[in-house]
Motif scaffolding. Structure first.
Motif, mmCIF file in Angstrom:
data_model
loop_
_atom_site.group_PDB
_atom_site.id
_atom_site.type_symbol
_atom_site.label_atom_id
_atom_site.label_comp_id
_atom_site.label_asym_id
_atom_site.label_seq_id
_atom_site.Cartn_x
_atom_site.Cartn_y
_atom_site.Cartn_z
ATOM 1 N N UNK A 82 0.833 -1.190 0.000
ATOM 2 C CA UNK A 82 0.000 0.000 0.000
ATOM 3 C C UNK A 82 0.867 1.238 0.000
ATOM 4 N N UNK A 83 0.255 2.380 0.273
ATOM 5 C CA UNK A 83 0.991 3.639 0.272
ATOM 6 C C UNK A 83 0.712 4.490 1.499
ATOM 7 N N UNK A 84 -0.151 4.025 2.405
ATOM 8 C CA UNK A 84 -0.563 4.855 3.541
ATOM 9 C C UNK A 84 0.226 4.537 4.809
ATOM 10 N N UNK A 85 0.245 3.286 5.212
ATOM 11 C CA UNK A 85 0.955 2.897 6.421
ATOM 12 C C UNK A 85 0.830 1.415 6.677
ATOM 13 N N UNK A 86 1.794 0.852 7.407
ATOM 14 C CA UNK A 86 1.815 -0.575 7.710
ATOM 15 C C UNK A 86 2.279 -0.796 9.145
ATOM 16 N N UNK A 87 1.663 -1.779 9.803
ATOM 17 C CA UNK A 87 2.075 -2.200 11.141
ATOM 18 C C UNK A 87 2.152 -3.719 11.160
ATOM 19 N N UNK B 86 11.904 3.319 -1.731
ATOM 20 C CA UNK B 86 12.127 4.762 -1.811
ATOM 21 C C UNK B 86 11.860 5.352 -3.187
ATOM 22 N N UNK B 87 11.836 4.536 -4.228
ATOM 23 C CA UNK B 87 11.595 5.042 -5.578
ATOM 24 C C UNK B 87 10.111 5.240 -5.860
ATOM 25 N N UNK B 88 9.289 4.342 -5.352
ATOM 26 C CA UNK B 88 7.855 4.408 -5.644
ATOM 27 C C UNK B 88 7.010 4.839 -4.454
ATOM 28 N N UNK B 89 7.570 4.716 -3.237
ATOM 29 C CA UNK B 89 6.790 4.986 -2.040
ATOM 30 C C UNK B 89 5.884 3.852 -1.626
ATOM 31 N N UNK B 90 5.932 2.727 -2.330
ATOM 32 C CA UNK B 90 5.099 1.582 -1.985
ATOM 33 C C UNK B 90 5.592 0.957 -0.682
ATOM 34 N N UNK B 91 4.668 0.708 0.220
ATOM 35 C CA UNK B 91 4.961 0.125 1.520
ATOM 36 C C UNK B 91 4.598 -1.350 1.515
ATOM 37 N N UNK B 92 5.291 -2.141 2.340
ATOM 38 C CA UNK B 92 4.996 -3.554 2.453
ATOM 39 C C UNK B 92 5.024 -4.007 3.898
ATOM 40 N N UNK B 93 4.400 -5.144 4.154
ATOM 41 C CA UNK B 93 4.415 -5.687 5.518
ATOM 42 C C UNK B 93 4.148 -7.179 5.479
ATOM 43 N N UNK B 94 4.734 -7.878 6.449
ATOM 44 C CA UNK B 94 4.528 -9.315 6.602
ATOM 45 C C UNK B 94 4.606 -9.652 8.083
ATOM 46 N N UNK B 95 4.015 -10.771 8.452
ATOM 47 C CA UNK B 95 4.051 -11.223 9.844
ATOM 48 C C UNK B 95 4.060 -12.740 9.876
ATOM 49 N N UNK B 96 4.529 -13.268 10.969
ATOM 50 C CA UNK B 96 4.741 -14.696 11.110
ATOM 51 C C UNK B 96 3.438 -15.453 11.351
ATOM 52 N N UNK B 97 3.191 -16.541 10.628
ATOM 53 C CA UNK B 97 1.993 -17.345 10.859
ATOM 54 C C UNK B 97 2.147 -18.354 11.993
ATOM 55 N N UNK B 98 3.389 -18.669 12.406
ATOM 56 C CA UNK B 98 3.608 -19.683 13.426
ATOM 57 C C UNK B 98 2.999 -19.196 14.744
ATOM 58 N N UNK C 233 -0.048 -18.608 15.175
ATOM 59 C CA UNK C 233 -1.355 -18.087 14.774
ATOM 60 C C UNK C 233 -1.802 -16.870 15.578
ATOM 61 N N UNK C 234 -0.872 -15.912 15.795
ATOM 62 C CA UNK C 234 -1.306 -14.679 16.435
ATOM 63 C C UNK C 234 -0.604 -13.438 15.896
ATOM 64 N N UNK C 235 0.488 -13.584 15.156
ATOM 65 C CA UNK C 235 1.144 -12.438 14.575
ATOM 66 C C UNK C 235 0.448 -12.011 13.294
ATOM 67 N N UNK C 236 0.192 -10.712 13.159
ATOM 68 C CA UNK C 236 -0.476 -10.214 11.961
ATOM 69 C C UNK C 236 0.062 -8.850 11.575
ATOM 70 N N UNK C 237 0.062 -8.604 10.271
ATOM 71 C CA UNK C 237 0.342 -7.277 9.741
ATOM 72 C C UNK C 237 -0.964 -6.670 9.253
ATOM 73 N N UNK C 238 -1.056 -5.358 9.355
ATOM 74 C CA UNK C 238 -2.204 -4.625 8.819
ATOM 75 C C UNK C 238 -1.668 -3.410 8.078
ATOM 76 N N UNK C 239 -2.430 -2.903 7.156
ATOM 77 C CA UNK C 239 -1.981 -1.719 6.434
ATOM 78 C C UNK C 239 -2.790 -1.499 5.182
ATOM 79 N N UNK C 240 -2.522 -0.354 4.563
ATOM 80 C CA UNK C 240 -3.210 -0.050 3.300
ATOM 81 C C UNK C 240 -2.392 0.957 2.489
#
Length: 608
Positions: free
Chosen positions: A12-17, A587-599, A601-608
């Motif tokens: 996304x381009x807004x924010x990621x956690x 830094x070239x496009x401003x596109x943000x990314x996020x990932x979280x661990x599935x092991x 079953x409680x870690x999650x990333x959110x964002x848009x």
């Protein structure tokens, strides 16, 4: 190896956690949606983690974090690792009949640093008030949250200790004498009351004309010098059972709390494959990761060489490099070595290319079972006597497989921690690894709503070592967030729980992502591995020579090949090792990314 993902890499381009609990990640995203930046989001996430993952961190714990932004790209470390109290002397432990710091109980307490560090981040890099950032944590402490199965299991493991000795903990965590049922609502009204009292100080200061920063300073004063410090000092004077059975009071005082402030420091950095990797100073284990990345390149044929972690050669080289780096950690990293002493070595010497080339040359085709610290600058390495005595101790090297705590009945804990990474639309990244102050580390303080930590267990009573117990010096922590820059601009923040394994799991992720070209989520999901062939940081500080812990998804051919090279391979099943979080920014496009661990079953990333 065929790549596999459990979920997509968020973009996304807004924010990621990304964090180790979905509620905390959503709380951080809420701050971004309200117009806050990555620092605001990290603080909101961090305070919620204290409530929803109390077995992994708490207000009485510790926090190192790293911040970098497009506007101010120089990576800066905020140290919320509190030091040993003034009364925590080797002589005091000897008089108490102890030959090492216990793994749990008030005597193992370092000065709490997490709350101080979170609020300092908010004041110095954030934009919101303390009340706005802490509102989600206050809500869940007051009104409850569905308790995790692992929290219930942790409480069950220490229920006898709670009922027989740590009675305030029993009052908070047991329901009719039993652990809460997974999924049932758990509240912490005492912590909610403490938060309200702290935030009332902000409100009074702002009404009196204080700035946003001045309001947060008022909260910090109430924590450091007011009712919180006083209650900690009074409670610490009570005697409770420690791991090992001794019933003793702690030594931390209100003056110890008042004397600590989280500090901004320069990160330790190293150039690697077109990137700059930023870590904490030698009071943490972070420099060991920088050593390993350089040694792997050296042993693999140079910085352009492929490092395939789906092969026997790739895994063997990485694991052997970690054995050497962790031997150096034991001999040279810590906060207690006086400059000019034989135990003190500048980090630059540990990261020097010629030194690391010499170290990498020790890697051969066979698994080493020896602890082999180096001699930077010709110095003679010294290892704690007890570290050598605990080689091959009767512990299970794979018992902290998912980064969750392995808790003994006396509260001693191996493997722990939370993590949070945040990136905002303006290009600020935060990587933070809060830990300590676990519900099982020390008795619950009913006047405040939290337990103290047990970080002093990482210090040796033997003197003259970089990690010796010295009042006012920081324990050498395992907490180790990571910031990655490219062309001087931050592009990646990552980290994981897992005690001594944190940097090992991060090295696997970085090699798979930055060298192997896997996407964030692919690199998080890919099979993991680590070694326990070095003295551990947690009680009983054991070493397990030659042990290599692996996920079965590496493949039977690879595992058999590692066994043929002399590794004692422990197959921990397909999904067991690591709890990585990561966020990124192109830094070239401003596109943000996020990932979280599935092991787990409680870690999650959110964002848009």
């Amino acid at each position: 190896m065929t790549t596999f993902t459990t979920r997509p890499t968020l973009t996304g381009t807004f924010g990621m956690v990304s964090s180790t609990h979905w509620i905390a990640s959503s709380a951080g995203m809420r701050m971004l949606e309200l117009g806050g930046n990555a620092a605001d989001g990290a603080v909101a996430t961090g305070f919620v983690l204290q409530v929803v993952e109390p077995h992994l961190n708490g207000p009485g714990g510790d926090l190192p974090l790293i911040v970098s932004s497009v506007e101010d790209p120089t990576p800066r470390v905020l140290c919320g690792q509190g030091p040993a109290p003034a009364g925590a002397t080797p002589e005091h432990f000897a008089q108490a009949g102890l030959d090492r710091v216990p793994g749990s109980g008030p005597l193992a307490t370092a000065v709490p640093g997490a709350v101080d560090a979170w609020l300092t981040l908010l004041r110095d890099r954030g934009t919101t008030s303390a009340r706005q950032a802490l509102e989600p944590a206050l809500h869940y402490a007051r009104h409850g949250h569905p308790v995790l199965p692992r929290v219930s299991a942790t409480i069950a493991s220490v229920a006898e200790l709670f009922t027989s000795d740590w009675h305030p903990s029993a009052d908070q965590w047991l329901v009719d004498g039993a652990p809460p049922e997974p999924g049932s609502l758990v509240t912490n009204p005492a912590w909610a009351d403490t938060l309200e009292r702290l935030l009332a100080e902000e409100q009074a200061a702002v009404r009196g004309g204080a700035t946003r920063e001045g309001g947060i300073d008022a909260v910090l004063r109430a924590w450091r010098e007011g009712f919180v410090a006083e209650a900690i000092g009074a409670f610490a004077g009570r005697a409770f059972r420690h791991s090992g059975g001794a019933v003793l009071p702690g030594v931390i005082t209100a003056d110890d709390i008042a004397s600590f402030e989280a500090t901004w420091e320069d990160a330790v950095t190293a150039s690697w494959r077109g990137h700059t990797i930023a870590k904490t100073g030698p009071w943490g284990q972070g420099p060991a990761l920088l050593q390993v990345l350089a040694m792997v390149d050296e042993a693999s044929g140079g910085p352009e060489a492929d490092v395939a972690l789906d092969t026997v050669e790739g895994v063997h080289t990485l694991v052997e490099a970690w054995k050497l780096a962790m031997a150096d950690r034991e001999a040279w990293l810590g906060d207690s070595a006086e400059e000019g002493s034989e135990a003190h070595v500048p980090v630059a010497e540990l990261l020097a290319a010629d030194y690391l080339a010499q170290r990498a040359a020790l890697i051969d085709a066979h698994a080493s079972r020896d602890l082999r610290p180096g001699s930077p600058g010709g110095r003679t390495p010294r290892i704690a006597a007890q570290a050598r005595q605990t080689e091959g101790a009767d512990v299970d090297p794979g018992d902290a497989t998912a980064g969750e705590p392995t808790v003994q009945r006396d509260g001693a804990t191996r493997g722990d921690t939370c993590h949070v990474d945040v990136v905002d639309r303006w290009g600020m990244l935060v990587s933070a690894t809060p830990s300590g102050g676990w519900l099982q580390s020390s008795p619950f303080i009913p006047e405040l709503g939290f337990a103290l930590g047990s970080r002093l267990q990482m210090m040796w009573l033997e003197q003259g070592l970089p990690s010796s117990l010295v009042p006012g010096r920081r324990p050498r922590t395992t907490l180790t967030p990571t910031m990655v820059l490219r062309d001087g601009i931050p592009v990646l923040a990552c980290g994981t729980p897992g005690g001594d394994q944190q940097d090992q799991w991060q090295s696997v992720f970085l090699l798979r992502h930055l060298v192997g070209g896997l996407g964030l989520q692919e690199a998080v999901d890919a099979p993991n591995v680590h070694t326990t062939s070095f003295p551990g940081s947690f009680h009983p500080r054991a070493s397990e020579p030659g042990v290599l812990v692996a996920e079965s998804r590496l493949g039977e051919d690879v595992l058999d090949g590692l066994r043929a090279r002399g590794h004692e391979v422990l197959d921990q099943g397909p999904w067991s090792l690591g709890r990585m979080c990561a966020v990124s920014r192109d830094p070239e496009t401003g596109v943000l990314g996020a990932a979280a661990n599935p092991r787990g079953m409680q870690g999650y990333a959110v964002g848009r």
